[in-house]
Write a protein that holds these residues in place. Structure first.
Motif, PDB file in Angstrom:
ATOM      1  N   UNK A 179      -1.458 -33.362 -29.082  1.00  0.00           N
ATOM      2  CA  UNK A 179      -0.657 -33.272 -30.310  1.00  0.00           C
ATOM      3  C   UNK A 179      -0.731 -31.839 -30.836  1.00  0.00           C
ATOM      4  N   UNK A 180       0.408 -31.142 -30.979  1.00  0.00           N
ATOM      5  CA  UNK A 180       0.375 -29.765 -31.505  1.00  0.00           C
ATOM      6  C   UNK A 180      -0.234 -29.734 -32.905  1.00  0.00           C
ATOM      7  N   UNK A 181      -0.935 -28.646 -33.201  1.00  0.00           N
ATOM      8  CA  UNK A 181      -1.543 -28.519 -34.530  1.00  0.00           C
ATOM      9  C   UNK A 181      -0.483 -28.560 -35.639  1.00  0.00           C
ATOM     10  N   UNK A 182       0.704 -28.027 -35.356  1.00  0.00           N
ATOM     11  CA  UNK A 182       1.764 -28.017 -36.360  1.00  0.00           C
ATOM     12  C   UNK A 182       2.310 -29.409 -36.634  1.00  0.00           C
ATOM     13  N   UNK A 183       2.058 -30.351 -35.726  1.00  0.00           N
ATOM     14  CA  UNK A 183       2.567 -31.719 -35.896  1.00  0.00           C
ATOM     15  C   UNK A 183       1.424 -32.704 -36.148  1.00  0.00           C
ATOM     16  N   UNK A 184       0.276 -32.182 -36.503  1.00  0.00           N
ATOM     17  CA  UNK A 184      -0.918 -33.026 -36.602  1.00  0.00           C
ATOM     18  C   UNK A 184      -1.271 -33.350 -38.051  1.00  0.00           C
TER      19      UNK A 184
END
Length: 232
Positions: A179-184
């Motif tokens: 999961x990308x950090x920007x979408x977490x």
């Protein structure tokens, strides 16, 4: 006898000539009367017809003048209306395009997240969990490695949000799950019973799945995932 006959003939000629002159004068008089009587009527009628025609033409001239005046006073009205219509259309098209672009980006991001999650679990061992435990699956992989660190030893875990340790732990959670950090969304991140052990509960922003990720500190190499639990 001869002279009498001659005088009679002359008299008849003069009488005939006189009668002819009377007839001609009468006809001339009648013509003059007609001219004086009918002529003015004809002239008045012609003038009246001319005035009527001019009157009937006047409204058209006035309307045309008013239209020309309106065009002169507002020469850019039609142009502004067309520009406004084009602007509204462009705005509408731009809004639709922006919405479509946002939708496409969200779909691409979601597909990318799913792809990264699948890649992160390629070498993993997945075990079904006990339905009563709230755990759907347990995921472990021998391919996981420490994410690296810029911190020096001795290391002491720091769970303050925004700290260097917090940021590195977040990278480890992203690395493990894909999961990308920007979408977490980080629901919880804290100690897991030991000075070098931590656990975090996370999900993508659409909350389509939720994970609990276990990580441990490897000296000089940073945080490394050890186990993932996919929660029900």
């Amino acid at each position: 006898m001869s002279n009498q006959h001659l005088n009679s003939s002359r008299y008849e000629k003069r009488d005939k000539k006189r009668k002819t002159n009377i007839v001609l004068n009468t006809l001339i008089g009648i013509v003059l009367v007609l001219i004086f009587v009918i002529g003015p009527q004809l002239i008045l009628g012609a003038n009246q017809n001319e005035k009527t025609a001019k009157y009937n033409e006047q409204p058209d001239i006035q309307v045309a003048s008013e239209e020309n005046k309106a065009e002169e006073e507002n020469p850019d009205t039609d142009k502004e209306e067309n520009q406004k219509e084009n602007q509204d259309k462009n705005t509408e098209d731009g809004s639709e395009e922006a919405k479509q672009k946002e939708t496409d980006e969200n779909m691409d991001q979601k597909e990318g997240t799913e792809s990264e999650e699948e890649d992160s679990f390629d070498e993993a061992t997945i075990t079904e969990g006990d339905p009563e435990s709230g755990i759907a699956e347990t995921i472990e992989s021998s391919g996981w490695e420490p994410i690296g660190t810029s911190q020096s030893e001795p290391h002491s875990a720091n769970y303050t949000k925004g700290s260097q340790d917090w940021n590195e732990m977040t990278k480890a959670l992203s690395y493990a799950t894909g999961i990308p950090e920007s979408d977490m969304i980080i629901w919880y991140l804290g100690n897991n019973g030991g000075p070098n052990d931590a656990a975090g509960t996370i999900s993508p922003k659409d909350q389509s799945v939720k994970y609990k990720v276990y990580i441990t500190w490897v000296e000089n190499e940073g945080w490394m995932p050890t186990k993932i639990e996919k929660l029900q």
